[in-house]
Design a protein around this motif. Structure first.
Motif, short mmCIF file in Angstrom:
data_model
loop_
_atom_site.label_atom_id
_atom_site.label_comp_id
_atom_site.label_asym_id
_atom_site.label_seq_id
_atom_site.Cartn_x
_atom_site.Cartn_y
_atom_site.Cartn_z
N LEU A 71 6.00 5.88 -7.83
CA LEU A 71 4.65 6.56 -7.51
C LEU A 71 3.43 5.66 -7.12
CD1 LEU A 71 3.19 9.27 -7.03
CD2 LEU A 71 2.66 9.00 -9.86
N GLU A 72 3.21 4.38 -7.77
CA GLU A 72 2.45 3.34 -7.35
C GLU A 72 2.74 2.79 -5.93
OE1 GLU A 72 1.80 0.23 -10.12
OE2 GLU A 72 1.68 1.66 -11.76
N LYS A 73 4.01 2.61 -5.45
CA LYS A 73 4.12 2.38 -4.15
C LYS A 73 3.82 3.20 -3.03
CE LYS A 73 7.91 -1.29 -4.93
NZ LYS A 73 9.46 -1.30 -4.79
N ILE A 74 4.26 4.51 -3.43
CA ILE A 74 3.77 5.57 -2.51
C ILE A 74 2.44 5.78 -2.20
CG2 ILE A 74 3.83 8.13 -2.14
CD1 ILE A 74 6.84 8.01 -3.82
N LEU A 75 1.62 5.62 -3.53
CA LEU A 75 0.18 5.79 -3.22
C LEU A 75 -0.58 4.51 -2.50
CD1 LEU A 75 -0.69 7.13 -6.89
CD2 LEU A 75 -0.87 8.15 -4.71
N PHE A 76 0.27 3.61 -2.87
CA PHE A 76 -0.30 2.27 -1.79
C PHE A 76 -0.05 2.44 -0.39
CE2 PHE A 76 0.30 -1.93 -0.13
CZ PHE A 76 -0.95 -2.38 -0.27
N LEU A 77 1.21 2.85 -0.06
CA LEU A 77 1.50 2.97 1.23
C LEU A 77 0.96 4.02 1.93
CD1 LEU A 77 5.51 2.67 0.89
CD2 LEU A 77 4.09 1.33 1.91
N GLN A 78 0.38 4.92 1.43
CA GLN A 78 -0.37 5.89 2.17
C GLN A 78 -1.75 5.43 2.57
OE1 GLN A 78 -1.12 8.84 -1.29
NE2 GLN A 78 -0.24 10.55 -0.03
N LYS A 79 -2.14 4.30 2.02
CA LYS A 79 -3.32 3.54 2.55
C LYS A 79 -3.18 2.71 3.86
CE LYS A 79 -5.21 3.94 -2.11
NZ LYS A 79 -5.44 3.06 -3.31
N VAL A 80 -1.79 2.28 3.93
CA VAL A 80 -1.49 1.31 4.82
C VAL A 80 -1.60 2.09 6.37
CG1 VAL A 80 0.38 -0.24 5.59
CG2 VAL A 80 -0.23 -0.04 3.42
N ASP A 81 -2.02 1.31 7.46
CA ASP A 81 -2.32 2.38 8.66
C ASP A 81 -0.95 2.60 9.23
OD1 ASP A 81 -1.62 -0.17 9.60
OD2 ASP A 81 -3.32 -0.26 11.15
N MET A 82 -0.20 1.83 9.18
CA MET A 82 1.31 2.10 9.71
C MET A 82 2.08 3.25 9.25
SD MET A 82 3.43 0.49 12.02
CE MET A 82 2.18 -0.95 12.24
#
Length: 169
Positions: free
Chosen positions: A5-16
């Protein structure tokens, strides 16, 4: 909170990856590996195989050209949330630039093989990434156009200076 879940939340902030659905982000999160890197650690050099893309979780990474071994020309420094080396995910070609940490870092990386496997299952992910890469190319075209105008201005200045100097001779 779970690591996934932490990875998913972080990836949501990555423009790619910001355009992806939660289920698509979950697939990407499952193939990311996060590791600690020391200051001044080379991640890859220009010409190396392009096996991974990286995302800065914390710290900073310098992207550079290396016209000759040991001589480095910095291009940019990227920080938290930046994705770099992503061309390798799509084309598998050798690195067009190098990357090294400029502080202690936590970086997530995605292997090309895992990424290609995910794309076969979820082609919409590829469309979003192509869209982001296209945007980057457009931005780069704008910069090249600006540089072209500067070079043209210097060429005009050189020509005028040459004429003045020849007239004085």
């Amino acid at each position: 909170m779970s690591e996934l879940l932490e990875k998913i939340l972080f990836l949501q902030k990555v423009d790619m990856f910001e355009h992806l659905t939660v289920s698509e982000l979950q697939k990407i999160a499952q193939i990311t590996e996060t590791d600690h890197y020391n200051d001044e650690e080379y991640l890859f050099r220009q010409g190396d195989p392009g096996n991974y893309a990286y995302i800065v979780v914390s710290g900073a990474v310098e992207i550079f050209f290396e016209p000759s071994r040991g001589r480095v020309q910095p291009l940019t420094t990227v920080g938290e949330g930046a994705c770099f080396g992503e061309m390798a995910l799509l084309d598998g070609e050798p690195r067009s630039a190098g990357a090294r940490t400029v502080s202690e870092c936590m970086l997530s990386r995605i292997s090309r093989n895992d990424f290609i496997h995910i794309l076969h299952q979820y082609p919409a992910i590829a469309l979003g990434i192509i869209s982001q890469l296209s945007l980057r190319i457009r931005e780069m075209n704008g910069k090249v156009t600006g540089l072209s105008k500067v070079v043209s201005g210097f060429a005009d200045l050189y020509e005028e200076s040459r004429k003045v100097l020849e007239g004085d001779a």
